[in-house]
Design a protein around this motif. Structure first.
Motif, mmCIF file in Angstrom:
data_model
loop_
_atom_site.group_PDB
_atom_site.id
_atom_site.type_symbol
_atom_site.label_atom_id
_atom_site.label_comp_id
_atom_site.label_asym_id
_atom_site.label_seq_id
_atom_site.Cartn_x
_atom_site.Cartn_y
_atom_site.Cartn_z
ATOM 1 N N ALA A 26 28.533 33.251 34.455
ATOM 2 C CA ALA A 26 29.460 34.386 34.367
ATOM 3 C C ALA A 26 30.841 33.990 34.874
ATOM 4 O O ALA A 26 31.856 34.323 34.254
ATOM 5 C CB ALA A 26 28.917 35.583 35.152
ATOM 6 N N VAL A 27 30.891 33.262 35.973
ATOM 7 C CA VAL A 27 32.176 32.819 36.516
ATOM 8 C C VAL A 27 32.823 31.807 35.577
ATOM 9 O O VAL A 27 34.012 31.906 35.265
ATOM 10 C CB VAL A 27 32.005 32.254 37.950
ATOM 11 C CG1 VAL A 27 33.266 31.554 38.421
ATOM 12 C CG2 VAL A 27 31.615 33.371 38.915
ATOM 13 N N ALA A 28 32.047 30.848 35.094
ATOM 14 C CA ALA A 28 32.596 29.829 34.188
ATOM 15 C C ALA A 28 33.123 30.456 32.900
ATOM 16 O O ALA A 28 34.146 30.016 32.363
ATOM 17 C CB ALA A 28 31.533 28.779 33.870
ATOM 18 N N ASP A 29 32.441 31.487 32.421
ATOM 19 C CA ASP A 29 32.866 32.187 31.194
ATOM 20 C C ASP A 29 33.941 33.229 31.470
ATOM 21 O O ASP A 29 34.374 33.925 30.546
ATOM 22 C CB ASP A 29 31.669 32.882 30.533
ATOM 23 C CG ASP A 29 30.658 31.903 29.966
ATOM 24 O OD1 ASP A 29 31.003 30.710 29.814
ATOM 25 O OD2 ASP A 29 29.520 32.334 29.691
ATOM 26 N N ARG A 30 34.320 33.385 32.739
ATOM 27 C CA ARG A 30 35.314 34.378 33.165
ATOM 28 C C ARG A 30 34.876 35.795 32.777
ATOM 29 O O ARG A 30 35.679 36.647 32.451
ATOM 30 C CB ARG A 30 36.702 34.057 32.630
ATOM 31 C CG ARG A 30 37.185 32.673 33.090
ATOM 32 C CD ARG A 30 38.661 32.461 33.060
ATOM 33 N NE ARG A 30 39.463 33.456 33.732
ATOM 34 C CZ ARG A 30 39.663 33.536 35.056
ATOM 35 N NH1 ARG A 30 39.085 32.689 35.857
ATOM 36 N NH2 ARG A 30 40.443 34.461 35.570
ATOM 37 N N ASP A 31 33.566 36.028 32.838
ATOM 38 C CA ASP A 31 32.988 37.337 32.541
ATOM 39 C C ASP A 31 32.976 38.137 33.848
ATOM 40 O O ASP A 31 31.977 38.173 34.575
ATOM 41 C CB ASP A 31 31.587 37.181 31.969
ATOM 42 C CG ASP A 31 30.977 38.487 31.519
ATOM 43 O OD1 ASP A 31 31.481 39.573 31.891
ATOM 44 O OD2 ASP A 31 29.973 38.427 30.781
ATOM 45 N N GLU A 32 34.117 38.745 34.139
ATOM 46 C CA GLU A 32 34.281 39.430 35.414
ATOM 47 C C GLU A 32 33.208 40.481 35.641
ATOM 48 O O GLU A 32 32.643 40.571 36.729
ATOM 49 C CB GLU A 32 35.666 40.088 35.488
ATOM 50 C CG GLU A 32 35.874 40.825 36.793
ATOM 51 C CD GLU A 32 37.065 41.745 36.808
ATOM 52 O OE1 GLU A 32 37.487 42.132 37.909
ATOM 53 O OE2 GLU A 32 37.570 42.117 35.731
ATOM 54 N N GLU B 280 35.019 33.429 44.220
ATOM 55 C CA GLU B 280 35.048 33.067 42.796
ATOM 56 C C GLU B 280 35.216 34.304 41.918
ATOM 57 O O GLU B 280 35.993 34.313 40.968
ATOM 58 C CB GLU B 280 33.757 32.335 42.407
ATOM 59 C CG GLU B 280 33.580 30.986 43.057
ATOM 60 C CD GLU B 280 34.434 29.913 42.418
ATOM 61 O OE1 GLU B 280 34.788 30.042 41.228
ATOM 62 O OE2 GLU B 280 34.756 28.939 43.121
ATOM 63 N N VAL B 281 34.492 35.353 42.244
ATOM 64 C CA VAL B 281 34.538 36.575 41.439
ATOM 65 C C VAL B 281 35.843 37.333 41.680
ATOM 66 O O VAL B 281 36.428 37.889 40.746
ATOM 67 C CB VAL B 281 33.294 37.450 41.704
ATOM 68 C CG1 VAL B 281 33.382 38.773 40.979
ATOM 69 C CG2 VAL B 281 32.036 36.687 41.282
ATOM 70 N N MET B 282 36.327 37.336 42.906
ATOM 71 C CA MET B 282 37.601 37.991 43.197
ATOM 72 C C MET B 282 38.725 37.387 42.365
ATOM 73 O O MET B 282 39.649 38.093 41.947
ATOM 74 C CB MET B 282 37.928 37.862 44.698
ATOM 75 C CG MET B 282 37.072 38.750 45.565
ATOM 76 S SD MET B 282 37.053 38.344 47.342
ATOM 77 C CE MET B 282 38.733 38.005 47.726
ATOM 78 N N ALA B 283 38.654 36.098 42.085
ATOM 79 C CA ALA B 283 39.691 35.418 41.315
ATOM 80 C C ALA B 283 39.692 35.823 39.837
ATOM 81 O O ALA B 283 40.659 35.556 39.124
ATOM 82 C CB ALA B 283 39.518 33.904 41.439
ATOM 83 N N LEU B 284 38.644 36.483 39.385
ATOM 84 C CA LEU B 284 38.550 36.883 37.980
ATOM 85 C C LEU B 284 39.311 38.162 37.653
ATOM 86 O O LEU B 284 39.521 38.465 36.482
ATOM 87 C CB LEU B 284 37.077 37.062 37.574
ATOM 88 C CG LEU B 284 36.191 35.828 37.679
ATOM 89 C CD1 LEU B 284 34.745 36.187 37.324
ATOM 90 C CD2 LEU B 284 36.709 34.706 36.793
ATOM 91 N N GLY B 285 39.684 38.920 38.661
ATOM 92 C CA GLY B 285 40.351 40.203 38.405
ATOM 93 C C GLY B 285 41.436 40.460 39.428
ATOM 94 O O GLY B 285 41.649 39.670 40.347
ATOM 95 N N PRO B 286 42.106 41.579 39.288
ATOM 96 C CA PRO B 286 43.181 41.912 40.227
ATOM 97 C C PRO B 286 42.633 42.283 41.602
ATOM 98 O O PRO B 286 41.485 42.696 41.736
ATOM 99 C CB PRO B 286 43.864 43.115 39.566
ATOM 100 C CG PRO B 286 42.796 43.734 38.728
ATOM 101 C CD PRO B 286 41.927 42.606 38.253
ATOM 102 N N ASP B 287 43.478 42.138 42.603
ATOM 103 C CA ASP B 287 43.125 42.541 43.963
ATOM 104 C C ASP B 287 43.233 44.060 44.037
ATOM 105 O O ASP B 287 44.317 44.621 43.923
ATOM 106 C CB ASP B 287 44.074 41.902 44.973
ATOM 107 C CG ASP B 287 43.732 42.239 46.416
ATOM 108 O OD1 ASP B 287 42.958 43.191 46.652
ATOM 109 O OD2 ASP B 287 44.251 41.551 47.312
ATOM 110 N N PRO B 288 42.108 44.752 44.227
ATOM 111 C CA PRO B 288 42.142 46.214 44.230
ATOM 112 C C PRO B 288 42.831 46.810 45.457
ATOM 113 O O PRO B 288 43.103 48.008 45.482
ATOM 114 C CB PRO B 288 40.658 46.598 44.202
ATOM 115 C CG PRO B 288 39.981 45.445 44.870
ATOM 116 C CD PRO B 288 40.767 44.224 44.476
ATOM 117 N N PHE B 289 43.130 45.978 46.435
ATOM 118 C CA PHE B 289 43.801 46.462 47.635
ATOM 119 C C PHE B 289 45.264 46.040 47.692
ATOM 120 O O PHE B 289 45.935 46.265 48.693
ATOM 121 C CB PHE B 289 43.054 46.001 48.895
ATOM 122 C CG PHE B 289 41.674 46.579 48.997
ATOM 123 C CD1 PHE B 289 41.485 47.936 49.219
ATOM 124 C CD2 PHE B 289 40.559 45.771 48.852
ATOM 125 C CE1 PHE B 289 40.203 48.481 49.304
ATOM 126 C CE2 PHE B 289 39.273 46.300 48.938
ATOM 127 C CZ PHE B 289 39.100 47.655 49.169
#
Length: 154
Positions: A28-34, A63-72
């Motif tokens: 999931a991380v390698a495929d950037r499937d957030e 690793e997963v945090m890097a896939l999307g925006p920082d919600p904070f």
């Protein structure tokens, strides 16, 4: 299951399948499937805490945090009520459920920083803590979820 009366059976099952779950998370991380990665990390967070796997939890959360925006990240947007676990339904997540899933991964990451007390003293860490406090109002269902609804499933 990990927080209910079937906890021991769920732990045994998860331990048997843990390599497969980690492989799914790696893909999931390698495929950037957030969204798939969010579901897996949120489902594993309690297991990692119970097993004191802080390093692994922090690594995967990062690793997963890097896939999307920082919600904070500013400006702070107060959380709306989310009445179900973010993992209650398979992806895709939308709206507030997706935002809460992203927040959940950041919070899981922060929960594993208890051995790095100096890291909490930086201006960035202090700002993030203030953002978390500003995001959640007391009484939101996601901050005081009844025990019967809060368990993760492997």
């Amino acid at each position: 299951m990990l927080r209910g009366p079937d906890q021991l059976a769920a732990i045994e099952r998860l331990e048997r399948e843990y390599d497969n779950v980690r492989t799914a998370l790696r893909h999931a991380v390698a495929d950037r499937d957030e969204q798939e990665a969010l579901c897996l990390v949120l489902s594993l967070a309690w297991y990692w805490q119970m097993r004191d796997l802080r390093v692994e939890a922090r690594t995967w959360c990062s690793e997963v945090m890097a896939l999307g925006p920082d919600p904070f990240a500013g400006p702070v947007r107060p959380a709306a009520p989310v009445w179900e676990r973010c993992t209650a339904e398979p992806p895709p997540m939308t709206g507030e459920v997706l935002a809460e899933a992203r927040r959940g991964v950041h919070l899981a990451h922060m929960a594993c920083m208890d051995t790095e007390l100096d890291a909490w003293q930086t201006p960035a860490a202090q700002a993030k803590l203030r953002a978390v406090a500003a995001t959640y109002e007391p009484g939101l269902p996601q901050t005081c979820r009844p025990r019967a609804c809060s368990g993760s499933t492997p």
